[in-house]
Design a protein around this motif. Structure first.
Motif, PDB file in Angstrom:
ATOM      1  N   ASN A 239       1.494  -8.769  -5.675  1.00  0.00           N
ATOM      2  CA  ASN A 239       1.975  -8.930  -5.399  1.00  0.00           C
ATOM      3  C   ASN A 239       2.954  -7.664  -4.167  1.00  0.00           C
ATOM      4  O   ASN A 239       3.475  -7.829  -3.528  1.00  0.00           O
ATOM      5  CB  ASN A 239       3.769 -10.136  -5.170  1.00  0.00           C
ATOM      6  N   SER A 240       2.176  -6.664  -4.709  1.00  0.00           N
ATOM      7  CA  SER A 240       2.483  -5.963  -3.949  1.00  0.00           C
ATOM      8  C   SER A 240       1.016  -4.937  -3.329  1.00  0.00           C
ATOM      9  O   SER A 240       0.037  -5.564  -3.796  1.00  0.00           O
ATOM     10  CB  SER A 240       2.588  -4.379  -5.672  1.00  0.00           C
ATOM     11  N   ARG A 241       1.367  -3.678  -2.950  1.00  0.00           N
ATOM     12  CA  ARG A 241       0.410  -3.472  -2.259  1.00  0.00           C
ATOM     13  C   ARG A 241       0.320  -1.846  -1.913  1.00  0.00           C
ATOM     14  O   ARG A 241       2.244  -1.355  -2.400  1.00  0.00           O
ATOM     15  CB  ARG A 241       0.348  -3.279  -0.993  1.00  0.00           C
ATOM     16  N   PRO A 242      -0.271  -1.224  -2.905  1.00  0.00           N
ATOM     17  CA  PRO A 242      -0.105   0.266  -2.120  1.00  0.00           C
ATOM     18  C   PRO A 242       0.255   0.988  -0.666  1.00  0.00           C
ATOM     19  O   PRO A 242      -0.423   0.957  -0.379  1.00  0.00           O
ATOM     20  CB  PRO A 242      -1.533   0.944  -3.041  1.00  0.00           C
ATOM     21  N   VAL A 243       0.844   2.331  -1.285  1.00  0.00           N
ATOM     22  CA  VAL A 243       1.165   2.784  -0.234  1.00  0.00           C
ATOM     23  C   VAL A 243       0.626   4.158  -1.168  1.00  0.00           C
ATOM     24  O   VAL A 243       0.870   4.830  -1.337  1.00  0.00           O
ATOM     25  CB  VAL A 243       2.847   3.195   0.489  1.00  0.00           C
ATOM     26  N   SER A 253       4.457   7.773  -2.319  1.00  0.00           N
ATOM     27  CA  SER A 253       2.905   7.056  -2.969  1.00  0.00           C
ATOM     28  C   SER A 253       3.833   5.915  -3.654  1.00  0.00           C
ATOM     29  O   SER A 253       5.041   6.037  -3.525  1.00  0.00           O
ATOM     30  CB  SER A 253       1.795   8.013  -3.489  1.00  0.00           C
ATOM     31  N   GLY A 254       2.881   4.827  -3.950  1.00  0.00           N
ATOM     32  CA  GLY A 254       3.317   3.946  -5.176  1.00  0.00           C
ATOM     33  C   GLY A 254       3.159   2.548  -4.308  1.00  0.00           C
ATOM     34  O   GLY A 254       2.437   1.994  -3.905  1.00  0.00           O
ATOM     35  N   PHE A 255       3.886   1.188  -5.069  1.00  0.00           N
ATOM     36  CA  PHE A 255       3.154   0.094  -4.393  1.00  0.00           C
ATOM     37  C   PHE A 255       4.603   0.097  -3.856  1.00  0.00           C
ATOM     38  O   PHE A 255       5.501  -0.061  -4.443  1.00  0.00           O
ATOM     39  CB  PHE A 255       3.053  -0.393  -5.462  1.00  0.00           C
ATOM     40  N   ILE A 256       4.480  -1.510  -3.388  1.00  0.00           N
ATOM     41  CA  ILE A 256       5.588  -2.110  -2.687  1.00  0.00           C
ATOM     42  C   ILE A 256       5.365  -3.644  -2.558  1.00  0.00           C
ATOM     43  O   ILE A 256       3.879  -4.039  -2.189  1.00  0.00           O
ATOM     44  CB  ILE A 256       5.870  -1.867  -0.796  1.00  0.00           C
ATOM     45  N   SER A 257       5.888  -4.613  -3.138  1.00  0.00           N
ATOM     46  CA  SER A 257       5.779  -5.931  -2.647  1.00  0.00           C
ATOM     47  C   SER A 257       5.729  -6.367  -1.161  1.00  0.00           C
ATOM     48  O   SER A 257       6.422  -6.092  -0.194  1.00  0.00           O
ATOM     49  CB  SER A 257       6.816  -6.880  -3.449  1.00  0.00           C
ATOM     50  N   VAL A 303       9.909  -2.445  -5.797  1.00  0.00           N
ATOM     51  CA  VAL A 303       9.011  -1.144  -4.983  1.00  0.00           C
ATOM     52  C   VAL A 303       8.746  -0.369  -5.915  1.00  0.00           C
ATOM     53  O   VAL A 303      10.163   0.524  -7.055  1.00  0.00           O
ATOM     54  CB  VAL A 303       9.203  -0.495  -3.461  1.00  0.00           C
ATOM     55  N   VAL A 304       7.739   0.555  -6.424  1.00  0.00           N
ATOM     56  CA  VAL A 304       7.360   1.672  -6.853  1.00  0.00           C
ATOM     57  C   VAL A 304       7.916   2.924  -6.195  1.00  0.00           C
ATOM     58  O   VAL A 304       6.440   2.670  -5.703  1.00  0.00           O
ATOM     59  CB  VAL A 304       6.667   1.491  -8.327  1.00  0.00           C
ATOM     60  N   LEU A 305       8.494   4.124  -5.704  1.00  0.00           N
ATOM     61  CA  LEU A 305       8.264   4.997  -5.111  1.00  0.00           C
ATOM     62  C   LEU A 305       7.935   6.632  -5.288  1.00  0.00           C
ATOM     63  O   LEU A 305       8.649   6.402  -5.828  1.00  0.00           O
ATOM     64  CB  LEU A 305       8.527   4.732  -3.725  1.00  0.00           C
ATOM     65  N   PHE A 306       6.778   7.486  -4.964  1.00  0.00           N
ATOM     66  CA  PHE A 306       6.775   8.776  -5.644  1.00  0.00           C
ATOM     67  C   PHE A 306       7.240   9.570  -4.314  1.00  0.00           C
ATOM     68  O   PHE A 306       5.769   9.184  -3.180  1.00  0.00           O
ATOM     69  CB  PHE A 306       5.798   8.747  -5.910  1.00  0.00           C
ATOM     70  N   MET A 307       7.947  10.242  -4.193  1.00  0.00           N
ATOM     71  CA  MET A 307       8.301  11.698  -2.726  1.00  0.00           C
ATOM     72  C   MET A 307       7.512  12.657  -3.778  1.00  0.00           C
ATOM     73  O   MET A 307       8.482  12.951  -4.625  1.00  0.00           O
ATOM     74  CB  MET A 307      10.191  11.161  -2.179  1.00  0.00           C
ATOM     75  N   ASP A 308       6.926  13.111  -2.860  1.00  0.00           N
ATOM     76  CA  ASP A 308       6.736  14.697  -3.368  1.00  0.00           C
ATOM     77  C   ASP A 308       6.710  14.973  -2.514  1.00  0.00           C
ATOM     78  O   ASP A 308       6.511  15.684  -0.613  1.00  0.00           O
ATOM     79  CB  ASP A 308       4.451  14.898  -4.053  1.00  0.00           C
ATOM     80  N   VAL A 309       7.904  15.919  -2.553  1.00  0.00           N
ATOM     81  CA  VAL A 309       8.237  17.112  -1.515  1.00  0.00           C
ATOM     82  C   VAL A 309       8.706  19.141  -1.852  1.00  0.00           C
ATOM     83  O   VAL A 309       8.374  18.492  -3.295  1.00  0.00           O
ATOM     84  CB  VAL A 309      10.288  16.994  -1.303  1.00  0.00           C
ATOM     85  N   THR A 381     -12.163  -2.625  -0.909  1.00  0.00           N
ATOM     86  CA  THR A 381     -12.235  -1.004  -1.252  1.00  0.00           C
ATOM     87  C   THR A 381     -10.811  -1.231  -1.444  1.00  0.00           C
ATOM     88  O   THR A 381     -10.615  -0.038  -2.692  1.00  0.00           O
ATOM     89  CB  THR A 381     -12.950  -0.683  -0.204  1.00  0.00           C
ATOM     90  N   ARG A 382     -10.131  -1.285  -0.389  1.00  0.00           N
ATOM     91  CA  ARG A 382      -8.623  -0.471  -1.308  1.00  0.00           C
ATOM     92  C   ARG A 382      -7.869  -1.201  -2.463  1.00  0.00           C
ATOM     93  O   ARG A 382      -6.718  -0.314  -3.098  1.00  0.00           O
ATOM     94  CB  ARG A 382      -7.719  -1.109   0.242  1.00  0.00           C
ATOM     95  N   TYR A 383      -7.865  -2.068  -3.123  1.00  0.00           N
ATOM     96  CA  TYR A 383      -7.981  -3.034  -3.939  1.00  0.00           C
ATOM     97  C   TYR A 383      -8.074  -2.507  -4.837  1.00  0.00           C
ATOM     98  O   TYR A 383      -7.523  -3.817  -6.397  1.00  0.00           O
ATOM     99  CB  TYR A 383      -6.429  -3.965  -3.321  1.00  0.00           C
TER     100      TYR A 383
END
Ligand code: ADP
Ligand code: MG
Length: 614
Positions: A239-243, A253-257, A303-309, A381-383
């Protein structure tokens, strides 16, 4: 002059609060225990520090054993680089670290640990045994400590890497021991932290056992998707999408529902900054603002979110446990996260079509079919991930079709959010209870809530018009004086510009009175006073937000609600056709602006199940 001595804590004068005490320098043992209070709150904090040390040591396999939720025993074994015989006596010294040597390095820190406090703190409140060996040494070292005091150091035969056993936490600080919860609760906290660290480090294998039973066995993963799947389960992934997007040196980056997949609490919202699990209000708000108007109030996405800064743009030294961070440019971080998520969400109802609606679409030649096919192709192709195509498609959740009155924690409502439905290709069958429109295609039955659907259509139109320079206004024949409460008057005076964009021409007239010259033409029939008062209420309902978009959306939601066709109102067939056409043209066509589903759909398979044919 005040005398300053170094004394043992146990010899400090015991006295009533009123007595002025002498200033003394705390003993090392007391100050370690106090520092330990900051780092070691409960077994899970120890687990976190130990795992971070293993990760810093380059471990690819981490084994954790717990007894009594970690209160009795935590044993962590890794295959990292190990500690040399000479260094072992240092690791338990306060401020002993191999990770930073200068203040400048502190600003560029890439390791998890750097304060050199953790092992010292842990050792001061428990009984520790360390076994460690570097790959290039013939033998390892064993060290035993009790309450921070070294009891034994010896050479020992052991495998490469480090194993550390922490027993009887807080045995020497009974006041802290009292604050620990039931074993099960402490164990759950430990598992939480392992999960977080496992998500951030897909290449590392994690095994957790408790009282001899394996609780988690997370194999090495090639990709984040694979890791999310094994840690959080298929349901979230389906039920999630990659970002994934990089903006101004920041990667989100990560996944969001999808909006239909929500929870009643924020436990599914997991944030990481430079691979560190963090709790962060700013990131939370940025995500919630992207989901605003898509999910119901008091529901939360997963959401599983990764911020790279860049390391220099974030201060991770704010708190000893390093669960909190401070961004140099928090505005930029907020905007990046909000936009990246909004864009992904707006695609969710985008062009890709599902197998479910094939029947409804394939029969029709023309651009829709091409758009649909291109969408499917692109989606696939994306998923599709390395582990194989089957599991990674965004298939609709099994089983649940309608929101139940008392929704479970995770409520996948089959409202088609994950798939694009082309409403215009369906045939209108009729209206039920003056509210629900029944539509059918060759293999699909769709029920639309007419009010919710129309509300969404209007809301999107208003938003679009406002972006394109303002809503169409209707001038009133006679300007109308509306008197408000002083509070409402003051509030409205702050948002004149916003109200103008929405189609209201109003003028403060003094004495808590507003002179209304124009209203949005869609609302020409609505009572002007009521409209303004409701606008104020709606703006107030957004709470303390300073986000102007959020306030604007709240006004459009109200306008949409007021001008949309109501429930229990007959709709003619041409009206239904027009509504369907409109629905096909807007993004976010799965929920109304209040977050309720606007349609539900059943495919042939669902019907077969309902009739127990399968
Ligand atoms: P920090 O991680 O902030 O440096 P710690 O007290 O957690 O401080 O650890 C002190 C030092 O002990 C680390 O800098 C590292 O050199 C060493 N160390 C701790 N755990 C491990 C481990 N699992 N493998 C290798 N070295 C370790
Ligand atoms: Mg550390």
């Amino acid at each position: 002059m005040t005398a300053v001595f170094a004394v043992d804590a146990s010899k400090m004068p015991k006295g009533a609060g009123g007595l002025r005490r002498k200033i003394v320098v705390m003993s090392e043992s007391l100050s370690s225990k106090i520092a330990a209070g900051e780092v070691v709150e409960r077994p899970a904090s120890i687990v976190k520090e130990l795992i971070e040390n293993s990760l810093d040591a380059g471990a690819t396999e981490i084994n954790l054993e717990l007894e009594k939720g970690g209160k009795k025993l935590i044993r962590l074994t890794d295959n990292g680089e190990g500690i040399s015989h000479e260094d072992v006596p240092l690791v338990f010294e306060r401020h002993a670290t191999s990770k930073i040597y200068s203040f400048e390095e502190l600003l560029e820190i890439g390791s998890f640990g750097f304060r050199g406090e953790a092992l010292n703190s842990i050792a001061s409140v428990s009984r520790v045994e360390l076994l460690t060996k570097k790959g290039d040494s013939l033998s390892g070292t064993r060290m035993v400590l009790e309450g921070g005091v070294i009891r034994e150091t010896s050479e020992a035969g052991c495998p490469d890497g480090t194993s550390i056993r922490v027993a009887d936490i807080f045995y020497n600080t009974p006041a802290r021991l009292k604050f620990l919860k039931q074993d099960a609760t402490e164990k759950a906290h430990c598992l939480d932290i392992v999960t977080r660290l496992a998500l951030a480090n897909p290449g590392v294998k994690f095994v957790v056992t408790a009282n001899g039973r394996t609780l988690l066995n997370i194999p090495r993963a090639e990709t984040l998707a694979e890791r999310v799947m094994s840690v959080l389960g298929d349901e979230i992934m389906h039920n999630s999408r990659p970002v994934e997007e990089t903006r101004d040196c920041m990667t989100v980056s990560g996944f969001i529902s999808a909006p239909h997949f929500t929870r009643s609490n924020t436990k599914g919202m997991l944030f990481h900054v430079n691979a560190r699990p963090v709790r962060d209000g700013l990131l939370h708000n940025a995500v919630m603002s992207a989901y605003r108007r898509l999910i119901e109030p008091r529901r939360y996405p997963a959401v599983v979110l990764f911020m790279d800064v860049p390391a220099a743009d974030v201060d991770i030294n704010v708190h000893p446990t390093k669960m909190e961070v401070r961004f140099r440019d928090s505005r930029a971080v907020y905007t990046a996260v909000q936009q990246v998520i909004s864009e992904t969400l707006s695609d969710i109802s985008g062009a890709e079509g599902p197998s479910l609606h094939r029947g409804a679409v394939e029969g029709r030649p023309g651009p829709d079919v091409d758009r649909y096919r291109a969408g499917v192709h692109e989606a696939l192709t994306r998923y599709t991930i390395a582990t194989g195509p089957e599991k990674m498609y965004f298939s609709p959740p099994e089983g649940k079709h309608l929101a139940t009155p008392d929704p479970p924690d995770i409520t996948p409502v089959r409202d088609g959010a994950e798939e694009r439905l082309f409403f215009s290709s369906l045939e209108y069958q009729g209206q039920v209870d003056g509210t629900y429109l029944i539509l059918a295609g060759p293999e699909v039955l769709v029920i639309i809530d007419q009010h919710a659907a129309h509300e969404r259509v209007l809301f999107e139109k208003f938003r679009g018009a406002s972006r394109a320079g303002g809503m169409e206004e209707q001038r009133l024949l006679f300007p109308e004086a509306v008197s408000l409460s002083p509070r409402s008057y003051a509030l409205l005076s702050e948002y004149m510009e916003l109200m103008k964009d929405a189609g209201f021409e109003i003028e403060p007239y003094g004495d808590a009175t507003m002179m209304v010259r124009s209203v949005p033409s869609v609302l020409a029939d609505v009572n002007v006073t009521e409209l303004l008062v409701d606008c104020v209420e709606e703006i107030l309902s957004t709470g303390k937000t300073e986000n102007i978009e959020e306030i604007r959306d709240s006004v459009y939601t109200l306008m949409a609600c007021k001008s949309a066709i109501k429930a229990h109102q007959r709709m003619t067939e041409p009206e239904v056709t027009a509504l369907c056409r409109d629905l096909d043209q807007i993004p976010f066509a799965s929920t109304c602006p209040h977050g309720r589903p606007l349609y539900v759909c059943f495919d042939a398979g669902d019907l077969e199940k309902m009739f127990k044919r399968k």
